[in-house]
Design a protein around this motif. Structure first.
Motif, mmCIF file in Angstrom:
data_model
loop_
_atom_site.group_PDB
_atom_site.id
_atom_site.type_symbol
_atom_site.label_atom_id
_atom_site.label_comp_id
_atom_site.label_asym_id
_atom_site.label_seq_id
_atom_site.Cartn_x
_atom_site.Cartn_y
_atom_site.Cartn_z
ATOM 1 N N VAL A 226 -11.588 56.794 85.864
ATOM 2 C CA VAL A 226 -11.374 55.048 85.648
ATOM 3 C C VAL A 226 -10.863 55.317 87.131
ATOM 4 O O VAL A 226 -11.514 54.638 88.021
ATOM 5 N N LEU A 227 -9.671 55.515 86.849
ATOM 6 C CA LEU A 227 -8.897 55.725 87.884
ATOM 7 C C LEU A 227 -9.214 55.988 89.250
ATOM 8 O O LEU A 227 -9.486 55.655 90.231
ATOM 9 N N SER A 228 -9.546 57.624 88.772
ATOM 10 C CA SER A 228 -10.018 57.911 90.077
ATOM 11 C C SER A 228 -11.174 58.502 90.762
ATOM 12 O O SER A 228 -11.280 57.634 92.066
ATOM 13 N N ALA A 229 -12.197 57.395 90.021
ATOM 14 C CA ALA A 229 -13.017 56.269 90.467
ATOM 15 C C ALA A 229 -13.198 55.659 91.876
ATOM 16 O O ALA A 229 -12.803 54.975 92.393
ATOM 17 N N CYS A 230 -12.006 54.557 91.058
ATOM 18 C CA CYS A 230 -11.661 53.815 91.084
ATOM 19 C C CYS A 230 -10.467 53.633 92.991
ATOM 20 O O CYS A 230 -10.452 53.035 93.857
ATOM 21 N N ALA A 231 -9.756 54.889 92.950
ATOM 22 C CA ALA A 231 -9.345 55.311 93.929
ATOM 23 C C ALA A 231 -9.775 56.053 94.836
ATOM 24 O O ALA A 231 -9.959 55.710 96.491
ATOM 25 N N ALA A 232 -11.390 56.183 95.243
ATOM 26 C CA ALA A 232 -12.598 56.684 96.203
ATOM 27 C C ALA A 232 -12.780 54.988 97.509
ATOM 28 O O ALA A 232 -12.099 53.742 96.745
ATOM 29 N N ASP A 233 -12.687 55.875 98.600
ATOM 30 C CA ASP A 233 -13.475 54.871 99.470
ATOM 31 C C ASP A 233 -13.795 54.294 98.992
ATOM 32 O O ASP A 233 -15.081 54.839 98.331
ATOM 33 N N GLY A 234 -13.979 53.019 99.108
ATOM 34 C CA GLY A 234 -15.253 51.703 98.675
ATOM 35 C C GLY A 234 -15.001 51.603 97.037
ATOM 36 O O GLY A 234 -15.922 50.272 96.734
ATOM 37 N N GLY A 235 -14.053 51.786 96.495
ATOM 38 C CA GLY A 235 -13.602 51.739 95.211
ATOM 39 C C GLY A 235 -14.998 52.563 93.951
ATOM 40 O O GLY A 235 -15.776 52.920 94.859
ATOM 41 N N ALA A 236 -15.059 51.666 93.043
ATOM 42 C CA ALA A 236 -16.588 51.648 92.329
ATOM 43 C C ALA A 236 -16.662 50.557 91.619
ATOM 44 O O ALA A 236 -15.882 49.059 91.104
ATOM 45 N N THR A 237 -18.025 49.998 91.785
ATOM 46 C CA THR A 237 -18.720 49.327 90.732
ATOM 47 C C THR A 237 -18.742 49.852 89.401
ATOM 48 O O THR A 237 -18.212 50.308 88.625
ATOM 49 N N ARG A 238 -18.747 48.615 88.019
ATOM 50 C CA ARG A 238 -19.142 48.149 87.454
ATOM 51 C C ARG A 238 -19.548 49.839 87.040
ATOM 52 O O ARG A 238 -19.793 50.523 85.790
ATOM 53 N N ASP A 239 -21.036 49.139 87.324
ATOM 54 C CA ASP A 239 -22.320 50.724 86.552
ATOM 55 C C ASP A 239 -21.677 51.700 86.862
ATOM 56 O O ASP A 239 -21.542 52.998 86.236
ATOM 57 N N ALA A 240 -20.699 51.758 88.088
ATOM 58 C CA ALA A 240 -20.962 53.601 88.450
ATOM 59 C C ALA A 240 -19.706 53.922 87.364
ATOM 60 O O ALA A 240 -20.039 55.029 87.007
ATOM 61 N N LEU A 241 -18.638 52.493 86.532
ATOM 62 C CA LEU A 241 -17.614 52.833 86.597
ATOM 63 C C LEU A 241 -18.463 53.664 84.406
ATOM 64 O O LEU A 241 -17.978 54.610 84.029
ATOM 65 N N GLU A 242 -19.389 53.003 83.914
ATOM 66 C CA GLU A 242 -19.153 53.388 83.216
ATOM 67 C C GLU A 242 -20.564 54.338 82.936
ATOM 68 O O GLU A 242 -20.930 55.389 82.251
#
Length: 202
Positions: A133-149
């Motif tokens: 989760v942290l890695s996905a959120c650290a990407a440019d633009g962050g992450a959506t809830r659907d992407a995290l799921e």
């Protein structure tokens, strides 16, 4: 224990830490200046307004408020002043708010580095999921809830139990837990905080 204030009402965590952090950074402040500084950092997600949170931390003894009448210290509270017949009409009332040791302890106990470390230590079986989760959120633009799921659903920790046909934990748990611990925050998308990025690199 002062931290029970937040433990019993987690929604107070962010606004309380906002007020305490301002005092830690700037030192003693009069109430008006503290209110103005906090208002600049206040989120619309906070359920209480700035004056209410300042009153809360005063009552919890996380800060100390010293009152002054015409520049002289006043032994009493604002409520006392309202019924104090010895005070003449038109006196100048001011106050100074200082960070108490209990408030400093709360800042240490609830610093994101500490709360994130505690979160991972309490549930080490989810270490990979937290990092995903942290890695996905650290990407440019962050992450959506659907992407995290979608990311989490690929991990063994979230696999469906073949016997019960149920998950033991759902993706929303990781989002909520990491937000509460200070690892991610919502800003148009889910984004890793500095503390969250530090945990990735640890």
């Amino acid at each position: 224990m002062a931290s029970k204030l937040i433990d019993h009402n987690p929604l107070l965590k962010k606004p309380v830490l906002t007020v305490l952090s301002i005092l830690h950074a700037q030192g003693d402040m009069d109430r008006a200046a503290l209110e103005a500084a906090a208002q600049q950092q206040w989120s619309e997600q906070y359920r209480q307004n700035v004056p209410a949170i300042i009153d809360t931390v005063v009552r919890a003894h996380l800060v100390t408020e010293t009152l002054f009448v015409d520049g002289a210290p006043y032994e009493g509270t604002i409520e006392d002043m309202q019924t104090d017949a010895s005070l003449e009409e038109g006196v100048e009332v001011s106050s100074t708010i200082s960070l108490a040791q209990a408030g400093r302890d709360v800042l240490i106990d609830y610093a994101p580095d500490a709360t994130l470390a505690a979160l991972v230590a309490e549930r080490p079986q989810y270490h990979d999921a937290y990092l995903a989760v942290l890695s996905a959120c650290a990407a440019d633009g962050g992450a959506t809830r659907d992407a995290l799921e979608a990311t989490l659903n690929e991990l063994p920790a979230l696999a469906v139990d073949p016997e019960t046909k149920q998950r033991s934990v759902y993706p929303q748990y990781f989002i909520d837990a990491l937000e509460a611990a200070g690892g991610i925050e919502w800003s148009g998308s889910w984004r890793a905080t500095p503390a969250g990025k530090t945990l990735i690199d640890a």
